[in-house]
Design a protein around this motif. Structure first.
Motif, short mmCIF file in Angstrom:
data_model
loop_
_atom_site.label_atom_id
_atom_site.label_comp_id
_atom_site.label_asym_id
_atom_site.label_seq_id
_atom_site.Cartn_x
_atom_site.Cartn_y
_atom_site.Cartn_z
N ARG A 66 0.83 -1.21 0.00
CA ARG A 66 0.00 0.00 0.00
C ARG A 66 0.86 1.25 0.00
NH1 ARG A 66 -4.52 -0.12 4.53
NH2 ARG A 66 -4.93 1.88 3.48
N LEU A 67 2.04 1.16 0.60
CA LEU A 67 2.95 2.32 0.62
C LEU A 67 3.76 2.40 -0.66
CD1 LEU A 67 4.36 4.68 2.06
CD2 LEU A 67 5.91 3.00 3.11
N TYR A 68 4.32 1.29 -1.07
CA TYR A 68 5.18 1.26 -2.27
C TYR A 68 4.34 0.77 -3.46
CZ TYR A 68 8.67 1.45 1.44
OH TYR A 68 9.39 1.81 2.55
N ARG A 69 3.73 1.72 -4.15
CA ARG A 69 2.76 1.36 -5.18
C ARG A 69 3.06 1.95 -6.55
NH1 ARG A 69 -1.44 5.39 -5.20
NH2 ARG A 69 -1.05 7.02 -3.63
N PHE A 70 4.18 2.64 -6.70
CA PHE A 70 4.51 3.24 -7.99
C PHE A 70 5.66 2.46 -8.62
CE2 PHE A 70 2.82 6.66 -5.30
CZ PHE A 70 1.71 7.00 -6.05
N PRO A 71 5.42 1.78 -9.74
CA PRO A 71 6.42 0.87 -10.31
C PRO A 71 7.55 1.58 -11.05
CG PRO A 71 4.45 0.88 -11.67
CD PRO A 71 4.14 1.72 -10.47
N VAL A 72 8.75 1.05 -10.87
CA VAL A 72 9.92 1.42 -11.68
C VAL A 72 10.09 0.30 -12.70
CG1 VAL A 72 12.38 1.93 -11.67
CG2 VAL A 72 10.96 2.56 -9.69
N TYR A 73 9.91 0.62 -13.97
CA TYR A 73 9.88 -0.42 -14.99
C TYR A 73 11.24 -0.64 -15.64
CZ TYR A 73 4.75 -0.27 -14.93
OH TYR A 73 3.43 -0.34 -14.56
N GLY A 74 11.51 -1.91 -15.93
CA GLY A 74 12.60 -2.26 -16.83
C GLY A 74 12.12 -2.14 -18.27
N VAL A 75 12.98 -2.44 -19.22
CA VAL A 75 12.65 -2.28 -20.63
C VAL A 75 11.59 -3.31 -21.03
CG1 VAL A 75 13.55 -2.27 -22.98
CG2 VAL A 75 14.98 -1.45 -21.09
N PRO A 76 10.48 -2.87 -21.61
CA PRO A 76 9.45 -3.83 -22.05
C PRO A 76 9.91 -4.64 -23.25
CG PRO A 76 8.82 -1.58 -22.62
CD PRO A 76 10.07 -1.48 -21.79
N ASN A 77 9.41 -5.85 -23.36
CA ASN A 77 9.85 -6.75 -24.43
C ASN A 77 9.43 -6.28 -25.81
OD1 ASN A 77 11.08 -8.57 -22.65
ND2 ASN A 77 9.15 -9.62 -22.27
N ASP A 78 8.39 -5.47 -25.91
CA ASP A 78 7.90 -5.07 -27.23
C ASP A 78 8.46 -3.74 -27.72
OD1 ASP A 78 6.54 -3.56 -25.37
OD2 ASP A 78 4.62 -3.62 -26.43
N LEU A 79 9.40 -3.15 -26.96
CA LEU A 79 10.00 -1.89 -27.39
C LEU A 79 11.08 -2.18 -28.44
CD1 LEU A 79 10.48 1.18 -27.12
CD2 LEU A 79 12.10 0.65 -25.29
N LEU A 80 10.92 -1.62 -29.63
CA LEU A 80 11.90 -1.76 -30.70
C LEU A 80 12.81 -0.53 -30.73
CD1 LEU A 80 9.67 -3.03 -33.66
CD2 LEU A 80 11.03 -4.39 -32.05
N VAL A 81 14.10 -0.75 -30.88
CA VAL A 81 15.06 0.34 -31.01
C VAL A 81 15.85 0.09 -32.28
CG1 VAL A 81 16.93 1.64 -29.94
CG2 VAL A 81 15.21 0.53 -28.50
N VAL A 82 15.63 0.93 -33.28
CA VAL A 82 16.28 0.75 -34.58
C VAL A 82 17.39 1.79 -34.73
CG1 VAL A 82 15.95 0.68 -37.08
CG2 VAL A 82 14.12 -0.07 -35.55
N ASP A 83 18.62 1.34 -34.83
CA ASP A 83 19.76 2.22 -35.03
C ASP A 83 19.89 2.48 -36.53
OD1 ASP A 83 22.16 3.54 -35.18
OD2 ASP A 83 23.17 2.26 -33.71
N LEU A 84 19.53 3.66 -36.97
CA LEU A 84 19.49 3.96 -38.40
C LEU A 84 20.87 3.98 -39.03
CD1 LEU A 84 16.72 6.71 -38.42
CD2 LEU A 84 16.50 4.25 -38.70
N ALA A 85 21.91 4.22 -38.24
CA ALA A 85 23.26 4.26 -38.79
C ALA A 85 23.73 2.89 -39.25
CB ALA A 85 24.24 4.81 -37.75
N GLU A 86 23.06 1.83 -38.83
CA GLU A 86 23.45 0.50 -39.25
C GLU A 86 23.32 0.33 -40.76
OE1 GLU A 86 24.75 -1.85 -37.54
OE2 GLU A 86 24.54 -1.09 -35.50
N THR A 87 22.40 1.09 -41.37
CA THR A 87 22.24 1.01 -42.82
C THR A 87 22.54 2.33 -43.50
OG1 THR A 87 19.87 1.47 -42.57
CG2 THR A 87 20.54 -0.85 -42.75
#
Length: 411
Positions: A159-180
């Motif tokens: 009840r006191l500690y109720r605000f979550p600190v999230y890790g990286v979600p599995n569905d987050l895509l990060v595309v590095d455009l410099a790769e191409t």
């Protein structure tokens, strides 16, 4: 065989929100916000296909730097340069493989740090100061401050500690455009798959409403929503658990949406005067308006995901990949100022005209840190550092110290 490429505009058209999620490693933000937003780039990258060639070294705009004399640096002769030497050695851990830094870093490693005269001689013989100028030729810019906060939390919700600190979600895509596209170095696209289309990732409001796939990605729970919001702005912090254990957490990724200053929102609404729109003023407003606070925080669509850091680290890790040094590390716009380089910063202490002239190291970046003469000064850990950092909004000038015989360039 012809190589398949994903130009930036093509990717933008794939996004329902246009280019909202197309950002540099440090995403852009409105100029001179009322809060800052340091971040450390995460190593996790999702790309269309493997890179075919490394990106070339990039020289900053020739107007950005102008060779200067040491006498042009205010109070250079009285700064305690030996205090900056440990931070330089940390920078050298990342820079020493680059040809222009090899000699200076090798000499720095041999320095007797307890000999102020030897340290000064080293800097003056190994480096050349270059005055930093903005694109319009001016030499003044904004200097803000940030720090490492301490929050109270738990590894399980209560009840006191109720605000979550999230890790990286599995569905987050990060595309590095410099790769191409090497000319897009530092540009990343963040989004998610919706059917067979890439769309922007969820905003802060959508994440907090439970629309994102973040359930099960909680790494900690804390007791204060405002402190958690400012933890995301600072980019790293510590959380004290009920048994006294201290957990250090740091930036892992973000949702790709642009940062918006909630302090500026309050000023525009007439709910806070400009001189009260500091971190402290915003927290006080939140205490007075608890029912309105959640909607205010959601005015900033940007959202940061964290990872647990080794407790043995001497400090939070910046964009350079090294621990930050209180009073001797700054965040810069790494598209202009070479990350890792010594910088002489000339500004003033918060809310005063008292000079603050000091050699620092460019070891971090931030989404609000945009422009050549722009710095975020790292004050350290805890409430005292937070009180100073939250009030810092000064004018300053900068000189990049670059190894003698070389012109400043970006790696």
């Amino acid at each position: 065989m012809q190589k398949r490429i994903w130009p930036a505009l093509t990717l933008c058209f794939l996004l329902a929100g246009g280019c909202a999620s197309l950002t540099r490693t440090t995403p852009p933000a409105p100029p001179a916000p009322l809060e800052t937003f340091p971040e450390t780039p995460a190593p996790v990258v999702v790309v269309p296909e493997p890179a075919k060639a490394p990106a070339p070294h990039t020289a900053p705009s020739p107007q950005a730097f102008q060779v200067a004399d040491w006498s042009a640096l205010p109070e250079w002769g009285i700064d305690k340069l030996a205090e900056a030497l440990p931070a330089l050695l940390l920078s050298c851990g990342s820079l020493k493989s680059q040809p222009e830094w090899q000699s200076a870093c090798s000499a720095a490693a041999q320095l007797p740090g307890e000999d102020p005269a030897a340290v000064r001689q080293f800097f003056e013989s190994s480096f050349v100061p270059h005055a930093v100028h903005n694109a319009d030729g001016s030499s003044d810019g904004l200097v803000t401050g940030y720090y490492e906060p301490l929050l109270r939390g738990s590894r399980t919700p209560t009840r006191l500690y109720r605000f979550p600190v999230y890790g990286v979600p599995n569905d987050l895509l990060v595309v590095d455009l410099a790769e191409t596209q090497p000319n897009l170095k530092g540009m990343r696209l963040r989004g998610r798959l919706h059917g067979n289309k890439v769309v922007p990732y969820y905003t802060r409001a959508e994440i907090e409403r439970g629309e994102a796939a973040v359930r099960g990605r909680e790494i900690l729970w804390v007791d204060d929503a405002v402190e958690l919001f400012f933890l995301q702005i600072q980019g790293s912090g510590r959380v004290k658990l009920p048994d006294g254990e201290i957990v250090r957490i740091g930036f892992a990724e973000h949702n790709g949406h642009p940062y918006r200053s909630i302090g500026r929102v309050l000023v525009e609404r007439g709910e806070l005067p400009q001189d009260k729109a500091s971190m402290q003023g915003i927290k006080q407003w939140g205490k007075q308006n608890p029912d309105l606070l959640p909607l205010l925080l959601q005015q900033n669509p940007a959202f940061v995901f964290f990872r647990e850091m080794p407790s043995s680290s001497p400090g939070p890790v910046g964009a350079l990949g090294v621990a930050l040094t209180p009073g001797r590390s700054i965040a810069v716009d790494a598209s202009v100022v070479p990350l890792g380089a010594p910088v002489f910063l000339s500004t003033t202490w918060p809310l005063s005209a008292r000079p603050l002239n000091r050699l620092v190291l460019a070891q971090d970046t931030g989404s609000a840190i945009k422009g050549a003469v722009r710095a975020d000064f790292f004050w350290g850990f805890g409430d005292e550092a937070g009180q100073i950092a939250g009030r810092m909004r000064q004018t300053g000038r900068m000189w990049v110290l670059y190894p003698r015989g070389f012109e400043p360039r970006l790696p």
